[in-house]
Design a protein around this motif. Sequence first.
Motif, PDB file in Angstrom:
ATOM      1  N   LYS A 128       0.828  -1.218   0.000  1.00  0.00           N
ATOM      2  CA  LYS A 128       0.000   0.000   0.000  1.00  0.00           C
ATOM      3  C   LYS A 128       0.857   1.260   0.000  1.00  0.00           C
ATOM      4  N   GLY A 129       1.831   1.335   0.902  1.00  0.00           N
ATOM      5  CA  GLY A 129       2.633   2.557   1.020  1.00  0.00           C
ATOM      6  C   GLY A 129       4.026   2.387   0.435  1.00  0.00           C
ATOM      7  N   GLY A 130       4.669   3.517   0.156  1.00  0.00           N
ATOM      8  CA  GLY A 130       6.011   3.482  -0.400  1.00  0.00           C
ATOM      9  C   GLY A 130       7.035   2.976   0.601  1.00  0.00           C
ATOM     10  N   GLY A 131       6.970   3.499   1.837  1.00  0.00           N
ATOM     11  CA  GLY A 131       7.931   3.100   2.868  1.00  0.00           C
ATOM     12  C   GLY A 131       7.834   1.612   3.158  1.00  0.00           C
ATOM     13  N   GLU A 132       6.606   1.119   3.125  1.00  0.00           N
ATOM     14  CA  GLU A 132       6.369  -0.309   3.359  1.00  0.00           C
ATOM     15  C   GLU A 132       7.055  -1.150   2.271  1.00  0.00           C
ATOM     16  N   ALA A 133       6.953  -0.689   1.034  1.00  0.00           N
ATOM     17  CA  ALA A 133       7.577  -1.425  -0.076  1.00  0.00           C
ATOM     18  C   ALA A 133       9.100  -1.391   0.059  1.00  0.00           C
TER      19      ALA A 133
HETATM   20  C1  LIG Z   1      11.778   8.814  -1.962  1.00  0.00           C
HETATM   21  C2  LIG Z   1      10.706   8.345  -1.021  1.00  0.00           C
HETATM   22  N1  LIG Z   1      10.747   7.095  -0.561  1.00  0.00           N
HETATM   23  C3  LIG Z   1       9.811   6.617   0.274  1.00  0.00           C
HETATM   24  C4  LIG Z   1       8.760   7.412   0.694  1.00  0.00           C
HETATM   25  C5  LIG Z   1       7.736   6.860   1.639  1.00  0.00           C
HETATM   26  O1  LIG Z   1       6.534   6.614   0.991  1.00  0.00           O
HETATM   27  P1  LIG Z   1       5.191   6.535   1.884  1.00  0.00           P
HETATM   28  O2  LIG Z   1       5.005   7.869   2.502  1.00  0.00           O
HETATM   29  O3  LIG Z   1       4.130   6.170   0.885  1.00  0.00           O
HETATM   30  O4  LIG Z   1       5.415   5.450   2.889  1.00  0.00           O
HETATM   31  C6  LIG Z   1       8.667   8.720   0.249  1.00  0.00           C
HETATM   32  C7  LIG Z   1       7.565   9.591   0.692  1.00  0.00           C
HETATM   33  O5  LIG Z   1       7.507  10.756   0.449  1.00  0.00           O
HETATM   34  C8  LIG Z   1       9.671   9.208  -0.625  1.00  0.00           C
HETATM   35  O6  LIG Z   1       9.625  10.478  -1.064  1.00  0.00           O
END
Ligand SMILES: Cc1ncc(COP(=O)(O)O)c(C=O)c1O
Length: 418
Positions: A128-133
């Motif tokens: 779902k989220g970027g950080g999670e991936a």
């Molecule tokens: C380069 C980068 N990586 C990871 C993330 C994290 O993504 P998320 O906020 O969807 O977890 C971000 C969020 O801004 C980002 O800019």
Amino acid sequence: MSDLSHLGSRQHGVERSWQQYREACEVLPWGTGTSSKRPAAALADDQPAQLDRARGSRVWDVDGNEYIDFRLGCGPITLGYGHPLVDQAAKEQMDRGVLTSLPVDLERRVAKLLTELVPCAEMARFFKGGGEAMYAATRVARHFTRRDRVVTCGYHGWHLTMDDTQPQAVRALFTDLPYGRTDAFAEYLKAYGQETACVCISGDYGALRPGDPFLADVRELTQRHGALLVVDEIVTGFRVRRGGIHEYFGVMPDLAAFAKGIANGYPLSAVVGRREIMEQWPMISITYGGEAVSLAAAEVVLGIYRDQDVIGRLWLLAERLQVGVNEVAARRGIPFRMHGLPVCPMMGFAADAEGGDRSRPASTRRDPAGYQTELFRGLYRRGIIPFPVMYESLAHTDEEMDYAVAAFDESLQEAYRS
Ligand SMILES: Cc1ncc(COP(=O)(O)O)c(C=O)c1O
């Protein structure tokens, strides 16, 4: 220009949105789940604190003011808010089921599209989220290499932020190194190469420039030490190129994470990468991995990227803004530049030319001389939602870029006069 003329003369204040935001702070820590959406207290008279709705390139605050949005939900809205084909697919999927008990074919189809559009993607897994991936990618790398150490470079989300919420023993295994400093990576890997599972790189927006050998150099170093290269394409994917900076620089990582550009705001992220690694996927699993509304949106979004030159259009718009703003700043003798690639530029103020501390999201970095605050004040007053990394979408127009350049011109003069 007729639909732009009303933007500069705001009809209403922003009191109601701040009142609502103060009430939100009573029940939500920080008033919102996204730290970069927190309104700046120093801009309480000018920045709207809450929005009511969004359409195309525009947003409306709860007091009824309209703005051209260059923040775009912190990046994901690459096709414009409320894209009719994307939302239609999501609505149809809602009627067929948001989450089902066994996989739906959509999951395969969207994975297949990613493998067609992203150079390093031979297989994909959804989150779902970027950080999670990104966090999942580091765990996959550890599993594959049987090593513990992880190198990070830039912001990768809260899971990989090594602050006092992480146990000391965990922090000891993570090292953050600066973008562009190949020597620092070489030195680290010389010392810990045998223990390093992966090196994660997110592009430093202000520092990205054509022909920069840095990513290729890190690729070579990781290969030499048997560590995986993980590229964080969460911002750069489907914006710099479809495949982000690894496609732009022609460097093939082992794994990459995508999020913001793949579903036009619907919550979807993906880990993609080499088949040999992906086939050894460990026990990393989420309930919402096959959530079908976001996947239905992504199928349309990725189809649009396949059939139209979305990236080419984003570059044209972004260049018009960056070149225009830098020209007016130079003409006025103001030491401000938008630097880096136009599609994800950093704002460089005289007192902060490096773009600030890279281990924090761009939007929460320090603003030592207060120039950014004053510049943003002027832009809000002129009906623009700014962001430290100015984003465009397919819904933005050339006229909106020209309007923004003129707004920057006036706002920069005010900021540097104050
Ligand atoms: C380069 C980068 N990586 C990871 C993330 C994290 O993504 P998320 O906020 O969807 O977890 C971000 C969020 O801004 C980002 O800019």
